[in-house]
Every structure is written in structure tokens, then in C-alpha cells.
Write an enzyme that holds these catalytic residues in place. Structure first.
Site, PDB file in Angstrom:
ATOM      1  CG  MET A   1     -83.041  49.493 -15.770  1.00  0.00           C
ATOM      2  SD  MET A   1     -83.754  50.874 -14.850  1.00  0.00           S
ATOM      3  CE  MET A   1     -85.092  51.360 -15.938  1.00  0.00           C
TER       4      MET A   1
ATOM      5  CG  ASP B   1     -77.829  59.900 -15.399  1.00  0.00           C
ATOM      6  OD1 ASP B   1     -77.648  60.517 -14.347  1.00  0.00           O
ATOM      7  OD2 ASP B   1     -78.949  59.677 -15.884  1.00  0.00           O
TER       8      ASP B   1
ATOM      9  CE  LYS C   1     -81.217  58.403  -8.752  1.00  0.00           C
ATOM     10  NZ  LYS C   1     -81.897  57.996  -9.939  1.00  0.00           N
TER      11      LYS C   1
HETATM   12  N1  SAH Z   1     -82.746  56.208 -20.961  1.00  0.00           N
HETATM   13  C1  SAH Z   1     -82.013  54.990 -21.264  1.00  0.00           C
HETATM   14  C2  SAH Z   1     -82.405  53.859 -20.356  1.00  0.00           C
HETATM   15  C3  SAH Z   1     -82.016  54.114 -18.919  1.00  0.00           C
HETATM   16  S1  SAH Z   1     -82.402  52.764 -17.887  1.00  0.00           S
HETATM   17  C4  SAH Z   1     -82.261  54.618 -22.731  1.00  0.00           C
HETATM   18  O1  SAH Z   1     -83.108  55.224 -23.391  1.00  0.00           O
HETATM   19  O2  SAH Z   1     -81.550  53.730 -23.224  1.00  0.00           O
HETATM   20  C5  SAH Z   1     -80.903  51.867 -17.906  1.00  0.00           C
HETATM   21  C6  SAH Z   1     -81.079  50.609 -18.708  1.00  0.00           C
HETATM   22  O3  SAH Z   1     -80.889  50.884 -20.089  1.00  0.00           O
HETATM   23  C7  SAH Z   1     -80.064  49.530 -18.408  1.00  0.00           C
HETATM   24  O4  SAH Z   1     -80.438  48.792 -17.271  1.00  0.00           O
HETATM   25  C8  SAH Z   1     -80.169  48.694 -19.651  1.00  0.00           C
HETATM   26  O5  SAH Z   1     -81.337  47.907 -19.656  1.00  0.00           O
HETATM   27  C9  SAH Z   1     -80.342  49.763 -20.705  1.00  0.00           C
HETATM   28  N2  SAH Z   1     -79.065  50.140 -21.333  1.00  0.00           N
HETATM   29  C10 SAH Z   1     -78.498  51.351 -21.319  1.00  0.00           C
HETATM   30  N3  SAH Z   1     -77.351  51.347 -22.033  1.00  0.00           N
HETATM   31  C11 SAH Z   1     -77.199  50.097 -22.507  1.00  0.00           C
HETATM   32  C12 SAH Z   1     -76.224  49.450 -23.323  1.00  0.00           C
HETATM   33  N4  SAH Z   1     -75.160  50.096 -23.820  1.00  0.00           N
HETATM   34  N5  SAH Z   1     -76.397  48.141 -23.598  1.00  0.00           N
HETATM   35  C13 SAH Z   1     -77.465  47.474 -23.142  1.00  0.00           C
HETATM   36  N6  SAH Z   1     -78.419  48.029 -22.376  1.00  0.00           N
HETATM   37  C14 SAH Z   1     -78.284  49.327 -22.067  1.00  0.00           C
END
Ligand code: SAH
Length: 289
Positions: A205, A68, A90
Site C-alpha cells: 500500500m 475482499d 474496501k
Molecule cells: N494481506 C495482503 C495485503 C493486503 S494490503 C497480502 O498478504 O498480500 C493490500 C496491498 O497488498 C496492496 O496495496 C498491495 O501493496 C498489495 N497487493 C495485494 N495484491 C497484490 C498484487 N496482486 N500485486 C501487487 N501488490 C499486491
């Protein structure tokens, strides 16, 4: 026991970087990654070192990796030589027409007899559509395994010096997505309940819709002076943290062009940053985390 530090190999790629310590892990009795199965692996919030040992093992076994958008490129260098690495990301909560294609692609690869590693940011089952992908696999009769990862809403906050729970502040925490499947403020959410149920709300998000979300929470009675932190690129060298209040958060998100991905956290756990903000500039040179 000594483990080579990443400083010995600035490239981090291939087998050289951590061979001394990790060679032992390679022969450890991990579960076998069978041909024709799919492993959904959480890559963690960003820093490559936050991948789990099972996730690392999976990368050593897989013959194809479907990854991803938010998976750090360093992690992808840990696949075996010659392994196909396929992008399926995406961003931005766009309608998920592609989601079906990704799930079907996983089925197809498994049915070709590959060891398919589906690598997702954070944890696959937290706002990652991992459940949907597994449903498709299950319906197709493809065996799968979930390898949980460190979710950005927990581990990412830790890198900002914010504990998701602290006994002095909260006995519960809410994980909320700021997007529904159309990219809008989620309508099916009971904002009144969200506003009052927990002292801490962790939002994924949520930057794009923060104006609308903050308005909903304020309308539902959440205090305007509740602290808010917006943690961007958590655990990565470019991490930045913007502290504000719920009353100002919407305006800030609209005006400041905050970097994403970002986690937004509301609640008095944010205040612990004053003492606990440990991930300083010097530490960021360690690219593994
Ligand atoms: N499955 C992922 C979340 C996917 S949705 C998890 O458990 O973290 C994607 C969202 O995750 C982004 O919009 C943001 O809100 C968050 N996110 C993912 N990586 C991040 C990072 N390094 N720093 C801050 N927010 C992050």
C-alpha cells in the site's frame, strides 16, 4: 497421476475444470468446517492457482463467502452452487469505520449457524486486518480457523523474478505498510531504523505515499541509488514491473500513474530480475498462474 490442465475448460468454473485430480482431494481428510464457525482464508496474491489446498477445501464446504476487493473473481467461481458470495472490500486505506461492520457481520453469520468463509487477499495476517476480525470473533465466542495465504510481498515478488531474500544480499527483510489508518505515511515508524536495519524493504500500500516514504528513507541515510521495483498486479495477466532507484521512486510514483495494487521493494534483490524474470507474456495465458 494426471491432472487436467485448465486449457481443457476455458471457463474454469464449476466442478469440471480439474475434477480428475481434485476429486481425490475432496475426499481427503481435511479438518471439518463446522457450522457456526468462521474460517479466515488467504486467497494469495492474485493468480487463482496460488490458493492453498486448505483454502480450496474451505470453498467446497462454506455456505457463505465474504470476500475482499483483491480476491480474484476466478476463485469465487469455486464455491458450491447456490452459495452466497458477499462483497466486503474496501480499497485505498480509507478510515476503517467499515471494518467494525465487517467483523460484526462475520459474528452475525456465524451465530446464524453458517459455515462462514472470510476470504482475504494474500495472507489474512499480513496487513489484512485479519487479526482485528479474529479479535472480534474471539470476543463474541465464535470459533475460527486461520488458513494462511501466500502474501503478495513474497509470492508477488516471486512472479516478478525477485527473491525476497538471497544469501548474497540480505539476511533479513522488512515488511512495511505505506499507509496508516488515515491513509498517510505511517508516523509511528522509526524511519531511521527502517532505513538501516535491513538491505531489503518490502512495502504494501505504498504507491500513493511513495514520495513521502522515499524522502524519509533518504533522509535517514538510505542510498539514493538503491534499486527499487514497483510490481503491479503481481501474478495476474496484467502484471507490470517498473524498475527505478530510491532517489527517483517518489517522482516516478507521482508522475507515472502506476497501476495498483502494487508492491514496492527496495534493495539489491531487485537486480536478480535480470536473470530470474520468468513470468513472460506466454505464461500469462495460464489463468491459474
Ligand atoms: N494481506 C495482503 C495485503 C493486503 S494490503 C497480502 O498478504 O498480500 C493490500 C496491498 O497488498 C496492496 O496495496 C498491495 O501493496 C498489495 N497487493 C495485494 N495484491 C497484490 C498484487 N496482486 N500485486 C501487487 N501488490 C499486491
Amino acid at each position: 497421476m494426471s491432472i487436467n490442465s485448465s486449457k481443457d475448460d476455458p471457463d474454469l468454473g464449476g466442478d469440471g475444470a480439474t475434477a480428475a485430480g481434485f476429486a481425490r482431494l475432496d475426499s481427503a481428510p481435511f479438518p471439518s468446517f463446522d457450522a457456526g464457525t468462521v474460517w479466515l482464508v488467504g486467497a494469495g496474491p492474485g493468480a487463482p492457482g496460488l490458493l492453498t489446498l486448505l483454502g480450496y477445501h474451505a470453498l467446497q464446504q462454506a455456505d457463505i463467502v465474504v470476500y475482499d476487493a483483491l480476491v480474484d473473481a476466478e476463485i469465487l467461481k469455486w464455491v458450491r452452487p447456490g452459495v452466497t458470495v458477499e462483497y466486503a472490500g474496501k480499497r485505498g486505506g480509507k478510515p476503517s469505520s467499515k471494518q467494525r461492520d465487517i467483523s460484526l457481520r462475520l459474528v452475525e453469520l456465524a451465530q446464524e449457524g453458517r459455515k462462514v468463509l472470510r476470504l482475504k487477499g494474500g495472507d489474512p495476517f499480513i496487513f489484512g486486518r485479519g487479526g482485528e476480525e479474529c479479535q472480534t470473533l474471539a470476543r463474541a465466542g465464535v470459533a475460527f480457523r486461520i488458513v494462511p495465504g501466500i502474501s503478495s510481498g513474497v509470492g508477488g515478488l516471486a512472479y516478478a523474478g525477485i527473491p525476497a531474500t538471497h544469501r548474497d544480499v540480505n539476511h533479513s527483510v522488512i515488511f512495511l505498510t505505506g499507509h496508516d489508518s488515515n491513509g498517510e505515511v505511517p508516523a509511528g515508524v522509526d524511519w531511521g531504523a527502517i532505513a538501516t536495519a535491513s538491505p531489503v524493504i518490502v512495502m504494501y500500500m505504498a504507491v500513493k505515499n511513495l514520495d513521502g516514504i522515499a524522502a524519509k528513507l533518504l533522509e535517514a541515510g538510505r542510498a539514493g541509488d538503491d534499486p527499487v521495483a514497483i510490481v503491479s498486479n503481481a501474478s495476474l495477466p496484467g502484471q507490470s514491473v517498473y524498475e527505478t532507484t530510491l532517489g527517483d521512486a517518489g517522482r516516478i510514483a507521482t508522475e507515472e500513474n502506476l497501476p495498483t495494487p502494487a508492491i514496492v521493494v527496495v534493495g539489491h534483490v531487485v537486480g536478480f530480475r535480470d536473470m530470474l524474470d520468468w513470468y513472460g507474456e506466454a505464461l500469462r495465458e495460464n489463468r491459474l498462474g
